[in-house]
Design an enzyme around this catalytic site. Structure first.
Site, PDB file in Angstrom:
ATOM      1  N   HIS A  92       0.805  -1.311  -0.064  1.00  0.00           N
ATOM      2  CA  HIS A  92       0.048  -0.052  -0.159  1.00  0.00           C
ATOM      3  C   HIS A  92       0.976   1.223   0.050  1.00  0.00           C
ATOM      4  CE1 HIS A  92      -3.705  -1.970   0.389  1.00  0.00           C
ATOM      5  NE2 HIS A  92      -3.357  -2.778   1.357  1.00  0.00           N
ATOM      6  N   ASP A 118      -9.129  -5.295   5.174  1.00  0.00           N
ATOM      7  CA  ASP A 118      -9.658  -6.223   3.782  1.00  0.00           C
ATOM      8  C   ASP A 118     -10.907  -7.006   4.047  1.00  0.00           C
ATOM      9  OD1 ASP A 118      -8.350  -5.305   1.171  1.00  0.00           O
ATOM     10  OD2 ASP A 118      -6.492  -5.947   2.348  1.00  0.00           O
TER      11      ASP A 118
END
Length: 237
Positions: free
Chosen positions: A3, A133
């Protein structure tokens, strides 16, 4: 690298920096692939983390990316890479498997359903839970603390903890969250806990700095001496 903006070159600089403090380093890949694993492992980290592992098949593939043939498909340049001290470490090929921590992130509904099997895959040392997630996978992107997310996370935790390390089971790792602090994870049996994120620490400090400044703007500004004291107090902090 998943990320953040970093890549292989940036990771190398970080590895060099933490090596001066004898701190183990784990590289988190942007995706689970042989190419990314090869480039990361050649840098010589002490661990590697594969994202989005949803099945035992995914886990076996991830492990194969970390093993040289005939036990895997990792490309070999061990005579000239940092991991082997550029070929000077004569024991590298004998010890590389034992010296590497392989972590698999389980962060979807499908992954949780198969987490016990994933944890049992030979070579998988640690299961890293991905609460954000997982919340998105359940349809609660804006609410990672939702009851259903917590319930599924607890289910996955128990499945991993059922495995016995002596029998090849995996360690349990996770990310602390505002609603799920490090001490809570520790009480639930986690072996590894990722605490505050550097970017988050900096963001929180910046937001708090702006908040205090806005408060100072709303203060009574009639007395210039009071303004001076307030300004000095603000900046001294």
């Amino acid at each position: 690298m998943e990320h953040g903006p970093g890549g292989i070159h940036g990771s190398l600089q970080m590895l060099r920096a933490v090596a001066t403090t004898n701190t183990p380093a784990i590289i988190r890949l942007p995706e689970s692939s042989a190419v990314w694993a090869k480039k990361a492992l050649d840098l010589g980290p002490q661990g590697i983390m594969f994202p989005m592992i949803d099945s035992p098949k995914d886990a076996r593939k991830a492990v194969s990316y970390c093993r040289f043939p005939p036990n895997g498909i990792r490309g070999s340049a061990h005579t000239v890479v940092r991991a082997s001290n550029y070929g000077i470490n004569e024991g590298y090929l004998s010890n590389y498997k034992e010296d590497l921590l392989i972590m698999c992130q389980v962060e979807t509904v499908d992954g949780v359903k198969k987490v016990e099997e994933i944890a049992a895959v030979e070579g998988v040392d640690c299961i890293q839970m991905g609460p954000l997630d997982l919340s998105a996978s359940l349809g609660y992107l804006w609410d990672p603390g939702h009851k259903k997310v917590r319930e599924m996370l607890r289910t996955a935790e128990k499945e991993v903890l059922k495995s016995d390390r002596k029998d090849g089971g995996a360690f349990l790792a996770g990310f602390a969250m505002p609603h799920d602090p490090p001490e809570a994870l520790g009480k639930r049996g986690y072996h590894m806990v990722s605490g505050a994120v550097d970017v988050g620490l900096f963001r929180n400090a910046a937001v708090e700095d702006v908040r205090k400044f806005k408060i100072s703007l709303n203060a009574d500004s009639d007395d210039s001496d009071d303004d001076k004291d307030s300004d000095e107090k603000y900046w001294s902090e």
